[in-house]
Motif scaffolding. Structure first.
Motif, PDB file in Angstrom:
ATOM      1  N   LEU B 182       0.831  -1.202   0.000  1.00  0.00           N
ATOM      2  CA  LEU B 182       0.000   0.000   0.000  1.00  0.00           C
ATOM      3  C   LEU B 182       0.870   1.259   0.000  1.00  0.00           C
ATOM      4  O   LEU B 182       0.606   2.219  -0.735  1.00  0.00           O
ATOM      5  CB  LEU B 182      -0.885  -0.015   1.256  1.00  0.00           C
ATOM      6  CG  LEU B 182      -2.268   0.608   1.137  1.00  0.00           C
ATOM      7  CD1 LEU B 182      -3.092  -0.090   0.086  1.00  0.00           C
ATOM      8  CD2 LEU B 182      -2.968   0.531   2.487  1.00  0.00           C
ATOM      9  N   ALA B 183       1.904   1.224   0.811  1.00  0.00           N
ATOM     10  CA  ALA B 183       2.811   2.372   0.900  1.00  0.00           C
ATOM     11  C   ALA B 183       3.463   2.616  -0.465  1.00  0.00           C
ATOM     12  O   ALA B 183       3.627   3.762  -0.892  1.00  0.00           O
ATOM     13  CB  ALA B 183       3.873   2.116   1.958  1.00  0.00           C
ATOM     14  N   ARG B 184       3.832   1.520  -1.148  1.00  0.00           N
ATOM     15  CA  ARG B 184       4.468   1.632  -2.458  1.00  0.00           C
ATOM     16  C   ARG B 184       3.504   2.302  -3.449  1.00  0.00           C
ATOM     17  O   ARG B 184       3.875   3.222  -4.174  1.00  0.00           O
ATOM     18  CB  ARG B 184       4.845   0.236  -2.962  1.00  0.00           C
ATOM     19  CG  ARG B 184       5.885   0.211  -4.064  1.00  0.00           C
ATOM     20  CD  ARG B 184       6.147  -1.222  -4.510  1.00  0.00           C
ATOM     21  NE  ARG B 184       4.917  -1.932  -4.911  1.00  0.00           N
ATOM     22  CZ  ARG B 184       4.260  -1.685  -6.044  1.00  0.00           C
ATOM     23  NH1 ARG B 184       4.697  -0.774  -6.873  1.00  0.00           N
ATOM     24  NH2 ARG B 184       3.158  -2.353  -6.334  1.00  0.00           N
ATOM     25  N   LEU B 185       2.243   1.848  -3.402  1.00  0.00           N
ATOM     26  CA  LEU B 185       1.226   2.429  -4.290  1.00  0.00           C
ATOM     27  C   LEU B 185       1.017   3.912  -4.012  1.00  0.00           C
ATOM     28  O   LEU B 185       0.907   4.723  -4.924  1.00  0.00           O
ATOM     29  CB  LEU B 185      -0.111   1.707  -4.094  1.00  0.00           C
ATOM     30  CG  LEU B 185      -0.376   0.479  -4.940  1.00  0.00           C
ATOM     31  CD1 LEU B 185      -1.686  -0.160  -4.539  1.00  0.00           C
ATOM     32  CD2 LEU B 185      -0.410   0.843  -6.419  1.00  0.00           C
ATOM     33  N   LYS B 186       0.970   4.228  -2.738  1.00  0.00           N
ATOM     34  CA  LYS B 186       0.711   5.630  -2.366  1.00  0.00           C
ATOM     35  C   LYS B 186       1.873   6.512  -2.799  1.00  0.00           C
ATOM     36  O   LYS B 186       1.679   7.655  -3.201  1.00  0.00           O
ATOM     37  CB  LYS B 186       0.486   5.748  -0.850  1.00  0.00           C
ATOM     38  CG  LYS B 186      -0.910   5.316  -0.451  1.00  0.00           C
ATOM     39  CD  LYS B 186      -1.224   5.586   1.004  1.00  0.00           C
ATOM     40  CE  LYS B 186      -2.623   5.098   1.330  1.00  0.00           C
ATOM     41  NZ  LYS B 186      -2.932   5.086   2.752  1.00  0.00           N
ATOM     42  N   LYS B 187       3.101   5.963  -2.711  1.00  0.00           N
ATOM     43  CA  LYS B 187       4.290   6.712  -3.078  1.00  0.00           C
ATOM     44  C   LYS B 187       4.277   7.023  -4.578  1.00  0.00           C
ATOM     45  O   LYS B 187       4.585   8.134  -5.009  1.00  0.00           O
ATOM     46  CB  LYS B 187       5.532   5.887  -2.739  1.00  0.00           C
ATOM     47  CG  LYS B 187       6.681   6.753  -2.223  1.00  0.00           C
ATOM     48  CD  LYS B 187       7.879   5.893  -1.951  1.00  0.00           C
ATOM     49  CE  LYS B 187       8.546   6.249  -0.634  1.00  0.00           C
ATOM     50  NZ  LYS B 187       9.465   5.180  -0.216  1.00  0.00           N
ATOM     51  N   SER B 188       3.889   6.041  -5.363  1.00  0.00           N
ATOM     52  CA  SER B 188       3.893   6.235  -6.814  1.00  0.00           C
ATOM     53  C   SER B 188       2.816   7.231  -7.238  1.00  0.00           C
ATOM     54  O   SER B 188       2.712   7.609  -8.387  1.00  0.00           O
ATOM     55  CB  SER B 188       3.699   4.898  -7.534  1.00  0.00           C
ATOM     56  OG  SER B 188       2.396   4.419  -7.284  1.00  0.00           O
TER      57      SER B 188
END
Lengths: 79, 630
Positions: B182-188
């Motif tokens: 989720l964090a990766r998605l939010k970062k992108s």
């Protein structure tokens, strides 16, 4: 490609694209109407609108005007 | 004593209230969240020298701030930081319910997941593996059947163990992986919306992954509820069944149970109670003015409102039952198409229907509407539905001026009320409450039998609200009106020489163009704000009829000469139009304050009908004259 509005009661389809715009789109999605979700149209209200569908094994009701903005793919296998 | 705060969070229709009631019993306090009219329920439980505050958060489907309720829950979790959140999940509808669960867990507040309605899940052919679910979520999971109190002891144990040092549970490898993803998605999506579509999809993706392992589904069975719904919302039968249920509800409230009890209470308040008080006050030798204040002002004034109580309790009992069974959603489903034409959703239908009985429960019933805009519009037009108290006024005037066509006259007024309500709804929708319409998106919950406790508590809460208002706003208004009608500047006076008569005289010229500009009608209009039926009794008093008959026809004979001399048929009809539309009675104004939440809106809702009534009855009178009807 057809929209959910054209789906007859009793038929089951897969959601391809939710074209509802703005915040309403996120509301539909949070309720489980997302790409790939299986939707069965259950019935139309006595006065012709809204419709009732089954999604994520619960029943949801919305109007035809929104159903028209949900692109779906019919699936042959009965639910 | 240490205080622990536990919050209940969950979707609507998950039995959250039933669990809240089971945990707190009657020790609950119901108010509003600050500044809004969303109910806030708090229960206090003492355990082992500790106080546990249990907060029932509004039911929501997500935490995305799409609605007022979601905003409240979000703010609460962020600012109040409860020591424990119990997330109630409907096990028979687990897939969508878990969406909120994920959002709650992402907030990193100490949470326990409570799978409720395990019995319904079983009937549906669902078998949930609680351990596996716990591994995926990284928090403790328990199961209950709240309606039969199964598993509630686990919940109370949980409350015992709850402490201020709660952690989020043990966490798990799977949950940690999900958070990373989720964090990766939010970062992108640095610049984009953090609650964007990909995040929503990721959540459902994780839910699918989890349920693949934790949920075994039998062949999907057609439940009893589904079969029942085939009949109840059937294209042909749906509307007749709906009309039948509405008819039953109306009859029970206004003919069979509520009204008779109200009538009995009325007889008691004005009979034995007033007489006993009368005797007691006379025996105590109190001053004349005090005697009159108690008997005419307080008992008469508050009494005229108290008699509504049985009616309101009956109505709310029935509404609570309908609500608990899931039929309310069907009412909205069936009536949506019709209500949409005036810019409201199907959920506004029931409050409007109730308005034909009494505007007070109608205004209270507007809480059922989702959006704050719709709620306000519905509240502001509900009093145009001609309530039962206005009928005696129509009956009296129709008997005097339109003998033989009473029902046509009365019906025309009812229809005019509906017409004005529709027009005003459209006006408000396009002026004060402009903005894009929110989509109609409503869950159709399965039919259920509500628990007695939940139904009774709900009825009591709504009814109590009305009682409290009767004791405060309505009480003070009664005293003021009494003062005005019993005194003038030189002391005690008869009503026709009182301040009220003077005020009636002052406002009378307002109606000079309407054909009913006498001080008598001015006074009747004023007391009509106390209670609509008071228009009739006031006319009786000011025209010197000592004992006004109950029957409209007899009362008409008594008042024939005096009213007949003041009004013409046309001005009488204009007066009835005014009575239909002007400022609602003070019981309704008190309810406005509660439901609209501000004095500004309350005053507006009380005053604009006056202006509107003035204009329309003027139009009726002058138009009638032009057409030669005068």
């Amino acid at each position: 490609m057809i929209t959910l509005k054209e789906v007859k009661p009793g038929q089951t389809v897969l959601v391809d694209n939710v074209k509802v715009t703005g915040q309403a789109k996120l509301r539909f999605m949070a309720m489980g109407v997302i790409k790939g979700a299986q939707i069965k149209v259950k019935k139309v209200a006595p006065l012709g609108d809204p419709i009732e569908v089954q999604v994520k094994s619960y029943n949801l009701s919305f109007r035809r005007s929104e159903a028209e903005q949900i692109v779906v793919v019919p699936i042959s296998a009965p639910m | 004593m240490s205080v622990i705060t536990v919050a209940l969070a969950g979707n609507p229709n998950t039995g959250k209230s039933t669990i809240f009631n089971a945990l707190t019993g009657a020790r609950q306090h119901i108010g509003n969240w600050p500044g809004v009219t969303v109910e806030k329920k708090v229960g206090k439980v003492s355990k082992g020298g500790r106080q546990i505050n249990i907060i029932d958060l509004p039911g929501t489907y997500s935490l995305n701030e799409y609605s007022l309720e979601e905003k409240i829950v979000n703010d609460y979790l962020l600012k109040e930081k409860p020591d424990l959140v119990i997330n109630i999940v409907d096990a028979s509808n687990i897939e969508r319910n878990l969406y909120l669960t994920l959002q709650l867990l992402e907030k990193n507040v100490p949470t326990v997941v409570n799978l409720n309605m395990m019995d319904e899940a079983k009937i549906k052919g669902y078998e949930v593996n609680i351990e596996t679910l716990g591994e995926y979520l990284g928090v403790p999971v328990i199961s209950t059947v709240a309606t039969s109190k199964k598993g509630i002891s686990q919940l109370t144990d949980l409350l015992d163990a709850a402490s201020e040092e709660n952690s989020t549970g043990t966490g798990s490898r799977l949950w940690a992986e999900y958070l990373e993803e989720l964090a990766r998605l939010k970062k992108s999506h640095k610049d984009g919306d953090p609650e964007g579509e990909e995040i929503i999809e990721a959540r459902y993706h994780y839910i699918n992954k989890m349920l693949d392992k934790a949920l075994v589904k039998d062949e999907e069975k057609v439940t009893f509820s589904e079969r029942l719904d085939e009949i109840i919302t059937n294209r042909v039968l749906g509307i007749p069944i709906f009309l039948g249920i509405m008819y039953l509800m109306f009859q029970l409230t206004f003919a069979w149970v509520g009204q008779p009890v109200s009538d009995w209470l009325d007889g008691f308040v004005n009979g034995p109670l007033a007489e006993t008080a009368d005797g007691a006050l006379a025996a105590a030798g109190v001053a004349e003015w005090l005697h009159s204040l108690v008997i005419d002002g307080i008992i008469g004034g508050v009494g005229s409102v108290i008699v509504f109580v049985p009616l309101i309790f009956t109505l709310f009992l029935l509404i609570s039952i309908l609500d608990g069974t899931g039929y309310m959603a069907r009412v909205a489903f069936i009536m949506d198409q019709a209500m949409r034409r005036i810019g409201l959703s199907g959920k506004a239908f029931l409050p409007m229907l109730i308005g034909f009985g009494c505007s007070v429960p109608a205004v209270m019933g507007c809480r059922a509407l989702d959006s704050e805009k719709d709620r306000r519009i519905a509240i502001m037009i509900a009093p145009f539905m001609s309530c039962g108290a206005r009928l005696p006024v129509y009956a009296l005037f129709a008997a005097i001026f339109f003998p033989g066509s009473e029902s046509v006259v009365t019906l025309s007024l009812y229809l005019l009320g509906i017409f004005i309500a529709i027009i005003m709804a459209l006006v408000f929708k396009n002026t004060l409450f402009k903005g894009a319409a929110e989509p109609f998106l409503m869950e159709m919950p399965p039919y259920r039998i509500p628990t007695l406790q939940t139904v009774l508590l709900q009825t009591w809460e709504k009814g109590k609200g009305f009682l409290v208002r009767a004791g405060t706003i309505i009480f003070s208004m009664s005293v003021i009106i009494w003062l005005l009608s019993s005194y003038n500047f030189s002391g005690a006076a008869e009503i026709n020489e009182s301040l009220l008569a003077a005020i009636g005289g002052i406002i009378a010229p307002i109606f000079a163009l309407h054909g009913f500009g006498s001080w008598e009608t001015g006074v009747a209009v004023l007391t009509g704000i106390l209670a609509k039926e008071a228009v009739v009794s006031t006319l009786g008093v000011v025209y010197g009829v000592a004992e006004l008959a109950e029957e409209a026809v007899e009362a008409a004979t008594q008042l024939q000469a005096s009213i007949g001399a003041v009004f013409t048929g046309l001005s009488a009809y204009a007066f009835l139009v005014f009575t239909l539309l002007y400022t609602p009675c003070m019981a309704v104004i008190g309810t406005f304050k509660k439901e609209l939440g501000s004095w500004k809106w309350t005053l507006f809702s009380a005053l604009y009908p006056f202006v509107l009534a003035w204009l329309i009855s003027l139009l009726v009178y002058r138009g009638g004259l032009l057409l030669g009807l005068g």
